[in-house]
Design a protein around this motif. Structure first.
Motif, PDB file in Angstrom:
ATOM      1  N   VAL A 156     -55.139 -14.413  -0.931  1.00 28.01           N
ATOM      2  CA  VAL A 156     -54.176 -13.540  -1.590  1.00 28.01           C
ATOM      3  C   VAL A 156     -53.690 -14.258  -2.841  1.00 28.01           C
ATOM      4  O   VAL A 156     -53.967 -15.445  -3.047  1.00 28.01           O
ATOM      5  CB  VAL A 156     -52.986 -13.200  -0.662  1.00 28.01           C
ATOM      6  CG1 VAL A 156     -53.429 -12.328   0.486  1.00 28.01           C
ATOM      7  CG2 VAL A 156     -52.314 -14.471  -0.150  1.00 28.01           C
ATOM      8  N   ASP A 157     -52.957 -13.543  -3.695  1.00 28.14           N
ATOM      9  CA  ASP A 157     -52.543 -14.116  -4.976  1.00 28.14           C
ATOM     10  C   ASP A 157     -51.750 -15.399  -4.817  1.00 28.14           C
ATOM     11  O   ASP A 157     -51.916 -16.354  -5.576  1.00 28.14           O
ATOM     12  CB  ASP A 157     -51.725 -13.098  -5.767  1.00 28.14           C
ATOM     13  CG  ASP A 157     -52.577 -11.920  -6.244  1.00 28.14           C
ATOM     14  OD1 ASP A 157     -53.809 -12.086  -6.313  1.00 28.14           O
ATOM     15  OD2 ASP A 157     -52.006 -10.869  -6.538  1.00 28.14           O
ATOM     16  N   ASP A 158     -50.874 -15.445  -3.809  1.00 26.67           N
ATOM     17  CA  ASP A 158     -50.003 -16.607  -3.655  1.00 26.67           C
ATOM     18  C   ASP A 158     -50.531 -17.595  -2.618  1.00 26.67           C
ATOM     19  O   ASP A 158     -49.775 -18.412  -2.101  1.00 26.67           O
ATOM     20  CB  ASP A 158     -48.582 -16.174  -3.283  1.00 26.67           C
ATOM     21  CG  ASP A 158     -48.555 -15.288  -2.039  1.00 26.67           C
ATOM     22  OD1 ASP A 158     -49.643 -14.841  -1.606  1.00 26.67           O
ATOM     23  OD2 ASP A 158     -47.463 -15.043  -1.505  1.00 26.67           O
ATOM     24  N   GLY A 159     -51.791 -17.524  -2.296  1.00 31.39           N
ATOM     25  CA  GLY A 159     -52.361 -18.477  -1.349  1.00 31.39           C
ATOM     26  C   GLY A 159     -53.322 -17.815  -0.391  1.00 31.39           C
ATOM     27  O   GLY A 159     -54.242 -17.106  -0.811  1.00 31.39           O
ATOM     28  N   TRP A 160     -53.069 -18.029   0.890  1.00 33.02           N
ATOM     29  CA  TRP A 160     -53.968 -17.556   1.942  1.00 33.02           C
ATOM     30  C   TRP A 160     -53.152 -16.951   3.074  1.00 33.02           C
ATOM     31  O   TRP A 160     -52.032 -17.384   3.352  1.00 33.02           O
ATOM     32  CB  TRP A 160     -54.794 -18.707   2.496  1.00 33.02           C
ATOM     33  CG  TRP A 160     -55.647 -19.391   1.474  1.00 33.02           C
ATOM     34  CD1 TRP A 160     -55.260 -20.411   0.644  1.00 33.02           C
ATOM     35  CD2 TRP A 160     -57.005 -19.099   1.159  1.00 33.02           C
ATOM     36  NE1 TRP A 160     -56.301 -20.784  -0.166  1.00 33.02           N
ATOM     37  CE2 TRP A 160     -57.401 -19.991   0.132  1.00 33.02           C
ATOM     38  CE3 TRP A 160     -57.934 -18.194   1.638  1.00 33.02           C
ATOM     39  CZ2 TRP A 160     -58.673 -19.997  -0.416  1.00 33.02           C
ATOM     40  CZ3 TRP A 160     -59.216 -18.184   1.107  1.00 33.02           C
ATOM     41  CH2 TRP A 160     -59.572 -19.079   0.083  1.00 33.02           C
ATOM     42  N   GLN A 161     -53.755 -15.961   3.722  1.00 36.14           N
ATOM     43  CA  GLN A 161     -53.135 -15.391   4.916  1.00 36.14           C
ATOM     44  C   GLN A 161     -54.092 -15.506   6.096  1.00 36.14           C
ATOM     45  O   GLN A 161     -55.318 -15.569   5.919  1.00 36.14           O
ATOM     46  CB  GLN A 161     -52.739 -13.930   4.690  1.00 36.14           C
ATOM     47  CG  GLN A 161     -51.653 -13.754   3.640  1.00 36.14           C
ATOM     48  CD  GLN A 161     -51.067 -12.361   3.628  1.00 36.14           C
ATOM     49  OE1 GLN A 161     -50.778 -11.785   4.665  1.00 36.14           O
ATOM     50  NE2 GLN A 161     -50.875 -11.808   2.428  1.00 36.14           N
ATOM     51  N   MET A 162     -53.520 -15.544   7.284  1.00 32.37           N
ATOM     52  CA  MET A 162     -54.301 -15.628   8.517  1.00 32.37           C
ATOM     53  C   MET A 162     -53.678 -14.701   9.553  1.00 32.37           C
ATOM     54  O   MET A 162     -52.459 -14.590   9.638  1.00 32.37           O
ATOM     55  CB  MET A 162     -54.310 -17.052   9.072  1.00 32.37           C
ATOM     56  CG  MET A 162     -55.022 -17.195  10.428  1.00 32.37           C
ATOM     57  SD  MET A 162     -54.555 -18.718  11.324  1.00 32.37           S
ATOM     58  CE  MET A 162     -55.206 -19.957  10.213  1.00 32.37           C
ATOM     59  N   VAL A 163     -54.549 -14.029  10.314  1.00 31.95           N
ATOM     60  CA  VAL A 163     -54.085 -13.313  11.502  1.00 31.95           C
ATOM     61  C   VAL A 163     -54.835 -13.864  12.712  1.00 31.95           C
ATOM     62  O   VAL A 163     -55.966 -14.368  12.597  1.00 31.95           O
ATOM     63  CB  VAL A 163     -54.303 -11.786  11.386  1.00 31.95           C
ATOM     64  CG1 VAL A 163     -53.361 -11.186  10.370  1.00 31.95           C
ATOM     65  CG2 VAL A 163     -55.756 -11.449  11.045  1.00 31.95           C
ATOM     66  N   VAL A 164     -54.175 -13.789  13.870  1.00 31.52           N
ATOM     67  CA  VAL A 164     -54.757 -14.244  15.131  1.00 31.52           C
ATOM     68  C   VAL A 164     -54.435 -13.193  16.184  1.00 31.52           C
ATOM     69  O   VAL A 164     -53.305 -12.686  16.244  1.00 31.52           O
ATOM     70  CB  VAL A 164     -54.195 -15.618  15.556  1.00 31.52           C
ATOM     71  CG1 VAL A 164     -54.878 -16.102  16.841  1.00 31.52           C
ATOM     72  CG2 VAL A 164     -54.378 -16.657  14.451  1.00 31.52           C
ATOM     73  N   GLY A 165     -55.406 -12.854  17.012  1.00 34.35           N
ATOM     74  CA  GLY A 165     -55.181 -11.874  18.066  1.00 34.35           C
ATOM     75  C   GLY A 165     -54.326 -12.428  19.188  1.00 34.35           C
ATOM     76  O   GLY A 165     -54.391 -13.620  19.508  1.00 34.35           O
ATOM     77  N   ALA A 166     -53.500 -11.549  19.804  1.00 31.91           N
ATOM     78  CA  ALA A 166     -52.594 -12.008  20.850  1.00 31.91           C
ATOM     79  C   ALA A 166     -52.224 -10.857  21.774  1.00 31.91           C
ATOM     80  O   ALA A 166     -52.406  -9.676  21.468  1.00 31.91           O
ATOM     81  CB  ALA A 166     -51.321 -12.611  20.242  1.00 31.91           C
ATOM     82  N   GLY A 167     -51.672 -11.238  22.919  1.00 29.87           N
ATOM     83  CA  GLY A 167     -51.084 -10.305  23.869  1.00 29.87           C
ATOM     84  C   GLY A 167     -50.018 -11.041  24.649  1.00 29.87           C
ATOM     85  O   GLY A 167     -50.088 -12.273  24.809  1.00 29.87           O
TER      86      GLY A 167
END
Length: 465
Positions: A156-167
């Motif tokens: 992304v413009d301001d760096g990096w994003q991460m998502v992780v699956g969860a429950g």
């Protein structure tokens, strides 16, 4: 082998897919981390060298110039003895980090309740990865997480994003969200999306979301998740608009598509790959020595109703062999494409006297139906019907249906962007016959893997290079 005492060769396994890539043997499941480097797309996948499910998972590796004919390489990643991925290198994705391919993935250890988020770097253009290190902490005990796995990272413009699956034990399925300036230090944000329980008659939410992917489509952020439940294991792949988690849509209306893996940017725009699961008992794929395949890559877009739509790549035409023929009463190999120009047609693929598959383009109901009730004389394989609603769009400039048959794999794309992936296991050996209305055409498709099973480099859809 020939001469006195020679044993007859085993007949070809007509259930085995050829242009849907997979290794010559062993168990394949989730695709991982498609990425383009120097005009070559690299695609990784969870792989075991045998069908022994106790074997640790590696990252298999494919490359392609056209996204439909693939070269199979040696595994790019394997568990590190007594490392954080000691018992398996599980799902994740890849990004370009100063010209190097960096992987983010789940490290599996049987002595841990969670799969830790790991990173590893390739210094040889994506063909192998170095030692892993953990980048975010596992969930704290007080969070009562029942699942935590499968990172997906993007720029992304301001760096990096991460998502992780969860429950979570309280019934929430969630996509956890992180931000980083340098891919090393990560800050947890509010969950990108979550949903508690199952409300109404919509798609099954499951007990946890895994394999989250995020795409930017039509000015919206779209999350794609695999739904997992304690009772059934893997279920289906859903998409949702970030900020509108209750607006769920089914990504594939078939029975055998899971663990979607996204390529955010490439020459064909955003793409999805998936794991084509089996529809037969484990005893049968143990006997065959292989299980699982990767789907055709799919161009995806966001429809006005907020659902994700799909189409095969233009390069699938590269698989066609010879001229198109009239589908009516054609005799075909297990690798073919059947094109239905307009809705209102019924196509039958006749495997034998009693075995057949029907694809029904119901114009009045605006639905495509795949009927597998007669597809196999075996009672222990999957059957039944599957339906895609809102299937046809005469103004789209696409055929009403493109039916891709590859051994036991069937993928059907409709003119309105619906897709259905399923499996059939006829006993009847090819050639098979097609019965279809005038105007339908059929193409033979290339896809034989070379016979040198032990080769480190194999090509699906062509000869060994």
């Amino acid at each position: 082998m020939s001469g006195p005492g020679a044993q007859p060769a085993d007949p070809p396994d007509h259930h085995r897919p050829r242009y849907h890539p997979r290794p010559p043997r062993g168990y394949l499941n989730d695709p991982n981390g498609p990425i383009v480097l120097d005009d070559l797309v690299h695609l990784y996948f969870q792989s075991r060298p045998t069908t022994d499910m106790a074997a640790p998972v590696e990252w298999g590796h494919l490359t392609s110039e056209d996204y439909v004919t693939w070269r199979l390489h040696r595994p790019a990643m394997a568990p590190v003895p007594d490392g954080p991925d000691r018992d398996g290198c599980y799902s994740g994705n890849t990004v370009l980090d100063d010209g190097r391919i960096r992987a983010f993935y789940s490290g599996y250890r049987t002595d841990s309740p969670y799969q830790s988020v790991l990173t590893a770097v390739s210094d040889d253009g994506g063909y192998s990865f170095g030692p892993p290190s953990q980048v975010v902490p596992d969930p704290a005990p007080e969070e009562d997480a029942i699942m935590f796995r499968d990172p997906f990272v993007w720029k992304v413009d301001d760096g990096w994003q991460m998502v992780v699956g969860a429950g979570y034990a309280d019934g929430r399925s969630a996509v956890r969200h992180y931000l980083s300036a340098d891919l090393h230090e990560w800050t947890r944000l509010d969950d990108l999306a979550f949903l508690a329980g199952q409300d109404g008659d919509g798609p099954e939410v499951g007990d946890a979301w895994e394999c989250p992917q995020v795409l930017d489509l039509a000015g919206r952020s779209v999350a794609i998740v695999g739904t997992w439940s304690r009772a059934r294991g893997v279920n289906s792949v859903l998409s949702l608009l970030v900020g509108e988690p209750t607006r769920l849509s089914i990504v594939d209306h078939g029975t055998n598509f899971y663990a979607a893996s996204a390529l955010r940017d490439g020459p064909f725009g955003p793409l999805l790959f998936g794991w084509v699961t089996e529809g037969r008992p484990a005893s049968q794929w143990h006997e065959a020595g292989w299980a699982g395949a990767l789907s055709l890559p799919r161009q995806v877009w966001l429809d006005d109703d907020g659902s994700l739509r799909s189409a095969p790549l233009p390069t699938t035409a590269e698989l066609r062999v010879g001229p198109a023929t009239r589908a009516s009463e054609a005799r075909v190999s297990p690798q073919c494409e059947i094109v239905v120009p307009s809705a209102g047609a019924r196509v039958r693929l006749q495997f034998g006297d009693e075995e057949y598959l029907e694809v029904i383009c119901d114009a009045e109901a605006n639905a495509l139906i795949i009927d597998r009730t007669g597809a196999s004389s075996r009672a222990d394989v999957h059957g039944g019907t599957v339906t895609a609603p809102d299937a046809f769009d005469a103004a789209a400039g696409r055929p009403a249906a493109r039916i891709f048959v590859d051994g036991s794999v069937v993928e059907v794309f409709t003119s309105a962007g619906r897709v259905l992936t399923t499996r059939v296991y006829p006993v009847g050996a090819p050639p098979w016959r097609i019965a279809a209305p005038d105007g339908c055409t059929v193409w033979a498709l290339a896809g034989e893997l070379p016979s040198a099973v032990g080769s480190a480099e194999l090509v699906a859809g062509g000869a060994s290079a």
